[in-house]
Write a protein that holds these residues in place. Structure first.
Motif, PDB file in Angstrom:
ATOM      1  N   LYS A 156     -10.454   1.439  22.603  1.00 57.46           N
ATOM      2  CA  LYS A 156     -10.555   0.064  23.082  1.00 57.46           C
ATOM      3  C   LYS A 156      -9.233  -0.427  23.681  1.00 57.46           C
ATOM      4  N   ASP A 157      -8.287   0.522  23.853  1.00 60.85           N
ATOM      5  CA  ASP A 157      -6.991   0.185  24.458  1.00 60.85           C
ATOM      6  C   ASP A 157      -6.341  -0.992  23.721  1.00 60.85           C
ATOM      7  N   MET A 158      -6.379  -0.907  22.382  1.00 57.09           N
ATOM      8  CA  MET A 158      -5.793  -1.959  21.566  1.00 57.09           C
ATOM      9  C   MET A 158      -4.443  -1.512  21.013  1.00 57.09           C
ATOM     10  N   ARG A 159      -3.810  -2.418  20.292  1.00 62.58           N
ATOM     11  CA  ARG A 159      -2.516  -2.108  19.695  1.00 62.58           C
ATOM     12  C   ARG A 159      -2.461  -2.717  18.294  1.00 62.58           C
ATOM     13  N   ILE A 160      -1.833  -1.975  17.375  1.00 59.46           N
ATOM     14  CA  ILE A 160      -1.646  -2.473  16.015  1.00 59.46           C
ATOM     15  C   ILE A 160      -0.163  -2.711  15.790  1.00 59.46           C
ATOM     16  N   ASP A 161       0.212  -3.947  15.531  1.00 59.60           N
ATOM     17  CA  ASP A 161       1.596  -4.313  15.239  1.00 59.60           C
ATOM     18  C   ASP A 161       1.796  -4.371  13.735  1.00 59.60           C
ATOM     19  N   LEU A 162       2.886  -3.756  13.265  1.00 59.24           N
ATOM     20  CA  LEU A 162       3.186  -3.709  11.841  1.00 59.24           C
ATOM     21  C   LEU A 162       4.435  -4.510  11.533  1.00 59.24           C
ATOM     22  N   HIS A 163       4.368  -5.326  10.503  1.00 62.25           N
ATOM     23  CA  HIS A 163       5.514  -6.102  10.025  1.00 62.25           C
ATOM     24  C   HIS A 163       5.628  -5.850   8.525  1.00 62.25           C
ATOM     25  N   MET A 164       6.483  -4.884   8.164  1.00 58.71           N
ATOM     26  CA  MET A 164       6.552  -4.448   6.771  1.00 58.71           C
ATOM     27  C   MET A 164       7.988  -4.124   6.400  1.00 58.71           C
ATOM     28  N   PRO A 165       8.317  -4.170   5.119  1.00 58.54           N
ATOM     29  CA  PRO A 165       9.623  -3.688   4.672  1.00 58.54           C
ATOM     30  C   PRO A 165       9.660  -2.168   4.702  1.00 58.54           C
ATOM     31  N   ASP A 166      10.790  -1.597   4.374  1.00 60.21           N
ATOM     32  CA  ASP A 166      10.901  -0.140   4.386  1.00 60.21           C
ATOM     33  C   ASP A 166      10.083   0.500   3.274  1.00 60.21           C
ATOM     34  N   GLN A 167       9.985  -0.217   2.136  1.00 63.12           N
ATOM     35  CA  GLN A 167       9.256   0.341   1.008  1.00 63.12           C
ATOM     36  C   GLN A 167       8.860  -0.794   0.064  1.00 63.12           C
ATOM     37  N   LEU A 168       7.668  -0.660  -0.541  1.00 63.66           N
ATOM     38  CA  LEU A 168       7.204  -1.649  -1.520  1.00 63.66           C
ATOM     39  C   LEU A 168       6.268  -0.933  -2.488  1.00 63.66           C
ATOM     40  N   ILE A 169       6.755  -0.694  -3.707  1.00 69.03           N
ATOM     41  CA  ILE A 169       6.027   0.095  -4.696  1.00 69.03           C
ATOM     42  C   ILE A 169       5.266  -0.842  -5.646  1.00 69.03           C
ATOM     43  N   ILE A 170       3.998  -0.541  -5.868  1.00 71.07           N
ATOM     44  CA  ILE A 170       3.194  -1.271  -6.852  1.00 71.07           C
ATOM     45  C   ILE A 170       2.343  -0.265  -7.629  1.00 71.07           C
ATOM     46  N   PRO A 171       1.906  -0.595  -8.851  1.00 70.32           N
ATOM     47  CA  PRO A 171       0.980   0.283  -9.574  1.00 70.32           C
ATOM     48  C   PRO A 171      -0.443   0.085  -9.046  1.00 70.32           C
ATOM     49  N   ALA A 172      -1.006   1.111  -8.445  1.00 69.09           N
ATOM     50  CA  ALA A 172      -2.333   0.977  -7.847  1.00 69.09           C
ATOM     51  C   ALA A 172      -2.946   2.353  -7.660  1.00 69.09           C
ATOM     52  N   ASP A 173      -4.205   2.338  -7.209  1.00 72.71           N
ATOM     53  CA  ASP A 173      -4.926   3.561  -6.891  1.00 72.71           C
ATOM     54  C   ASP A 173      -4.750   3.822  -5.395  1.00 72.71           C
ATOM     55  N   HIS A 174      -4.044   4.881  -5.060  1.00 73.88           N
ATOM     56  CA  HIS A 174      -3.667   5.156  -3.666  1.00 73.88           C
ATOM     57  C   HIS A 174      -4.897   5.285  -2.771  1.00 73.88           C
ATOM     58  N   ASP A 175      -5.845   6.128  -3.153  1.00 76.44           N
ATOM     59  CA  ASP A 175      -7.002   6.365  -2.297  1.00 76.44           C
ATOM     60  C   ASP A 175      -7.841   5.105  -2.117  1.00 76.44           C
ATOM     61  N   ARG A 176      -7.954   4.293  -3.168  1.00 78.73           N
ATOM     62  CA  ARG A 176      -8.732   3.056  -3.057  1.00 78.73           C
ATOM     63  C   ARG A 176      -8.058   2.069  -2.111  1.00 78.73           C
ATOM     64  N   LEU A 177      -6.730   1.991  -2.161  1.00 79.43           N
ATOM     65  CA  LEU A 177      -6.028   1.092  -1.243  1.00 79.43           C
ATOM     66  C   LEU A 177      -6.176   1.554   0.202  1.00 79.43           C
ATOM     67  N   VAL A 178      -6.156   2.865   0.397  1.00 85.55           N
ATOM     68  CA  VAL A 178      -6.392   3.376   1.754  1.00 85.55           C
ATOM     69  C   VAL A 178      -7.785   2.972   2.216  1.00 85.55           C
ATOM     70  N   GLN A 179      -8.770   3.062   1.337  1.00 88.55           N
ATOM     71  CA  GLN A 179     -10.135   2.668   1.683  1.00 88.55           C
ATOM     72  C   GLN A 179     -10.194   1.180   2.042  1.00 88.55           C
ATOM     73  N   VAL A 180      -9.464   0.336   1.308  1.00 83.83           N
ATOM     74  CA  VAL A 180      -9.421  -1.089   1.619  1.00 83.83           C
ATOM     75  C   VAL A 180      -8.846  -1.319   3.007  1.00 83.83           C
ATOM     76  N   MET A 181      -7.717  -0.700   3.288  1.00 88.61           N
ATOM     77  CA  MET A 181      -7.056  -0.923   4.584  1.00 88.61           C
ATOM     78  C   MET A 181      -7.895  -0.368   5.735  1.00 88.61           C
ATOM     79  N   VAL A 182      -8.523   0.797   5.547  1.00 87.47           N
ATOM     80  CA  VAL A 182      -9.354   1.372   6.617  1.00 87.47           C
ATOM     81  C   VAL A 182     -10.536   0.467   6.908  1.00 87.47           C
ATOM     82  N   ASN A 183     -11.169  -0.062   5.864  1.00 88.79           N
ATOM     83  CA  ASN A 183     -12.302  -0.963   6.078  1.00 88.79           C
ATOM     84  C   ASN A 183     -11.875  -2.231   6.815  1.00 88.79           C
TER      85      ASN A 183
END
Length: 471
Positions: free
Chosen positions: A341-368
């Motif tokens: 779709k000739d789109m662009r994704i802009d990211l505004h994030m720190p270098d690192q941010l660690i939290i206790p979570a389920d990695h694969d589930r968070l990936v599923q959230v972001m992909v959705n």
């Protein structure tokens, strides 16, 4: 004391009358001493003697009567006053008598009755308090009407549901308190038939439409006397809503399954019947069947995943996860769709941010969320993803420049199979379960997901997760 002095005066009048009679008798006995031939000195002496005797007898008699009245009549007046106060409801009053021997049995009996009345009053007050607490604690609206149809009991839930003051309703009839017309008719029927009735009522309140399951029954006393009726109204709005959600879910699942199954069945029948001989067309049919089977597989997988979450068997495995790395991995997964779709994704994030979570589930959230933003955005637009730490939470924001969502549709956005634009969602291969899964995963992490949108401008999804593990 007023009874005591009244009796003293009455006794004094009686004594005075008796003395006057005695004086008359005495004068009669000594009448010959007052003849003309009797010496005046003797007559004067007898007069003094008679008056002295009369006064002395009167004083002695008054003293004796006062002692008698004080010992016998005054306690009776005191006991009468105590009984009068008990009759007025003052159960704390007690009888007392300085002479412990006289009227002791009567005093003890009165005090025993007063003590029992005080105990009964305390027991009734405690039972009344328990009844009021029970009635107020009932999770349903409760009304009780007397034999004449007047309200004599209202609980707190009714006041809160119908926004009425219970004290103002007391004594009014069921037709004067503003109940819905169908409930009034049923109450009147219960009064006429004295039978139990149960029905459902749809009520329009300030908060919106409310569904009430209404139960009405006559109240019968211990001796079989008909005392009135009781009405209990239970709010079943949530149950009605869930039932509608269930019906919608069944209808949506049937529709979503029917479409790919119909396509696969139709094209496979054409190929089996040999209707299509062109190899290129055969390949197109096979590609459609493959695409529809993949879509069917995704739908079934999402259904099983969502069912697992809602049953409570869904578990997450918490490990130290870099949210920045999760976002970057998710962007790579959807990169092909972004390029289409000739789109662009802009990211505004720190270098690192660690939290206790389920990695694969968070990936599923972001992909959705990213797939959702891409599907509902125009070509050559920008999707902005930002990650920031706010107090003890991490906030992930996905902002698109898509078609936006009507305010009336926002409350239903996280329902299963709910789509803002069904045609576009189906073209993108979506199952309609993505946002429902996002919500469940966020809540499993003790987090939240919210959405803001403006039609024609875009939509913003915000996922907030705790930075420390919370139980």
């Amino acid at each position: 004391m007023k009874y005591y002095y009244t009796r003293i005066l009455s006794a004094s009048a009686i004594i005075l009358s008796i003395l006057l009679i005695v004086l008359g008798i005495i004068l009669g006995q000594f009448f010959h001493l007052f003849g003309e031939n009797v010496d005046a000195t003797i007559q004067q002496t007898y007069w003094v003697y008679l008056l002295f005797t009369l006064v002395l007898v009167f004083v002695i008699t008054m003293f004796v009567m006062a002692k008698i009245l004080q010992q016998y009549v005054r306690p009776i007046d005191h006991f009468t006053g105590v009984i009068h106060q008990l009759a007025q409801g003052n159960y704390l009053v007690r009888a007392h008598n300085e002479d412990t021997a006289t009227n002791h049995q009567l005093m003890s009996s009165i005090n025993e009755v007063a003590q029992k009345l005080q105990g009964n009053a305390a027991l009734r007050a405690m039972e009344q308090e328990r009844l009021n607490t029970l009635v107020s604690s009932i999770g349903s609206s409760l009304l009780m009407f007397g034999r004449q149809g007047a309200v004599n009991l209202v609980n707190r839930v009714f006041e809160e549901t119908f926004h009425r003051n219970g004290e103002e309703l007391m004594g009014k009839t069921f037709k004067d308190i503003g109940l819905p017309s169908d409930i009034e008719r049923e109450i009147e029927t219960i009064f006429l038939t004295e039978e139990v009735r149960s029905f459902q009522s749809k009520v329009l309140l300030k908060e919106g439409v409310c569904y009430l399951e209404v139960y009405g029954a006559p109240v019968i006393g211990e001796n079989g006397n008909w005392l009135g009726i009781v009405i209990i109204m239970h709010d079943v709005t949530e149950l009605v809503r869930l039932e509608q959600v269930r019906k919608d879910f069944v209808a949506n699942v049937s529709h979503e399954l029917k479409t790919p199954v119909t396509s696969i069945k139709g094209f496979s029948e054409m190929l089996l019947d040999g209707v299509v001989e062109d190899p290129v067309m055969k390949r197109d049919f096979l590609e459609i069947m493959y695409k529809e089977s993949n879509r069917l597989q995704l739908l079934i997988e999402d259904l099983l995943r969502l069912s697992s979450m809602e049953r409570g068997s869904f578990e997450i495995t918490r490990t130290p996860v870099d949210v920045v790395e999760v976002v970057q991995q998710s962007v790579k997964i959807v990169q092909a769709k972004v390029q289409e779709k000739d789109m662009r994704i802009d990211l505004h994030m720190p270098d690192q941010l660690i939290i206790p979570a389920d990695h694969d589930r968070l990936v599923q959230v972001m992909v959705n969320l990213l797939n959702n933003a891409i599907a509902y955005s125009q070509e050559k637009t920008i999707v902005t993803v930002s990650v920031e730490e706010i107090e003890e939470n991490v906030l992930i924001t996905v902002r698109d420049q898509g078609i936006g969502i009507m305010p009336s549709e926002l409350p239903r956005l996280f329902e299963r199979f709910y789509r803002v634009d069904r045609a576009r969602s189906r073209e993108s291969g979506g199952t309609g379960l993505g946002l429902a899964i996002v919500k469940h995963i966020a809540e499993a992490h003790q987090g939240t997901v919210t959405v803001d949108s403006e039609v024609g401008v875009g939509t913003v999804f915000r996922v907030q997760l705790p930075t420390d593990e919370q139980m």
